[in-house]
Design an enzyme around this catalytic site. Structure first.
Site, PDB file in Angstrom:
ATOM      1  CB  VAL A  85     -16.041 -27.109  12.871  1.00  0.00           C
ATOM      2  CG1 VAL A  85     -16.172 -25.794  13.620  1.00  0.00           C
ATOM      3  CG2 VAL A  85     -17.139 -28.092  13.260  1.00  0.00           C
ATOM      4  CG  ASN A 144     -19.169 -23.946  22.248  1.00  0.00           C
ATOM      5  OD1 ASN A 144     -19.456 -24.534  23.288  1.00  0.00           O
ATOM      6  ND2 ASN A 144     -20.093 -23.385  21.471  1.00  0.00           N
ATOM      7  CE1 TYR A 178     -22.527 -33.704  22.582  1.00  0.00           C
ATOM      8  CE2 TYR A 178     -22.555 -34.702  24.769  1.00  0.00           C
ATOM      9  CZ  TYR A 178     -22.467 -33.587  23.960  1.00  0.00           C
ATOM     10  OH  TYR A 178     -22.314 -32.344  24.528  1.00  0.00           O
ATOM     11  CB  SER A 186     -17.710 -36.839  19.679  1.00  0.00           C
ATOM     12  OG  SER A 186     -18.711 -36.292  20.523  1.00  0.00           O
ATOM     13  CE  LYS A 187     -19.086 -32.424  23.083  1.00  0.00           C
ATOM     14  NZ  LYS A 187     -18.535 -31.116  22.629  1.00  0.00           N
ATOM     15  CB  ILE A 189     -25.337 -26.314  30.384  1.00  0.00           C
ATOM     16  CG1 ILE A 189     -24.059 -26.884  31.036  1.00  0.00           C
ATOM     17  CG2 ILE A 189     -25.319 -24.785  30.414  1.00  0.00           C
ATOM     18  CD1 ILE A 189     -23.853 -26.523  32.485  1.00  0.00           C
TER      19      ILE A 189
END
Length: 246
Positions: free
Chosen positions: A63, A89, A154, A157-158, A187
């Site tokens: 990506v 994703n 992280y 970015s999210k 998860i």
């Protein structure tokens, strides 16, 4: 079947949440364009999907490589005539406390998790605009909402993915393109398997439902947002976290 006749592109499709989503979409009759950086994992995914009502068509996809994305998207449209659903994703982690984080680790996470979502969406959306129809589901994280020590890159970015989701929902609504995000908590994926035992125990103590989620549970929400069942839902961020952010 809820996605019969739909052409769905999923990035990071061969492991974790992406794999569960790919298999569920194929079970629901979709033609799934499975993009992943690992050819080995893609080969395994295709074998696992054999016999499902839909189809899994694998493509090695990075990506961060805009030329490769453009090539894959053009091939898909030439082959199938359309892209109905995009699930962004693909993601990585490079954790460290702020004062110890290396610039290359910041750049790597931002390039995949944030710019990667921008790259793929920018290549796909023109075709959805021509169709005057489409659903985009971005995989964010609860960390993008409330932060997490050791995850500056992280979390940034999210959080950025959430901002893009809401912006695109406003920009594209007039073309009948819906854009939503999911924000998973902890998860059971290859990413969370790397957590030290003490960190796992701490995380579990904060989750009202008392367990980590399963990739399949996230996939079910992504399926809802991708399908026509959510035809009046756009610009939303759905938490899948066992009550973590209550």
């Amino acid at each position: 079947m809820r996605l019969e006749g739909k052409v769905c592109l999923i990035t990071g499709a061969a492991s974790g949440i992406g794999k569960a989503t790919t298999l569920l979409f194929a079970q629901e009759g979709a033609t799934v364009i499975a993009g992943d950086i690992s050819k080995e994992n893609l080969d395994s995914l295709v074998k696992e999907a054999e016999g499902l009502p839909g189809k899994v068509d694998p493509y090695v996809l990075n990506v961060t490589d805009r030329d490769q994305i453009k090539e894959v998207v053009e091939k898909v449209v030439q082959k199938y005539g359309r892209i109905d659903v995009l699930v962004n994703n693909a993601g990585i982690t490079r954790d460290a406390l702020l004062v110890r984080m290396k610039e290359e680790d910041w750049d790597a996470v931002i390039n995949v998790n944030l710019k990667g979502v921008f790259n793929v969406t920018q290549m796909v959306v023109p075709y959805m605009i021509k169709q005057r129809n489409g659903s985009i589901v971005n995989v964010s994280s609860v960390v993008g909402i409330y932060g997490n020590p050791g995850q500056t890159n992280y979390a940034a970015s999210k959080a950025g993915v959430i901002g893009m989701t809401k912006t695109w929902a406003k920009e594209l609504a007039g073309r009948n393109i819906r854009v939503n995000a999911v924000a998973p908590g902890f998860i059971e994926t290859p990413m969370t398997e790397k957590l030290p035992e003490k960190a796992r125990e701490t995380a579990l103590s904060r989750i009202p439902l008392g367990r980590f989620g399963k990739p399949e549970e996230v996939a079910q929400v992504i399926l809802f947002l991708a399908s026509d069942e959510s035809s009046y839902v756009t610009g939303q961020v759905i938490g899948i976290d066992g009550g973590l952010v209550i």
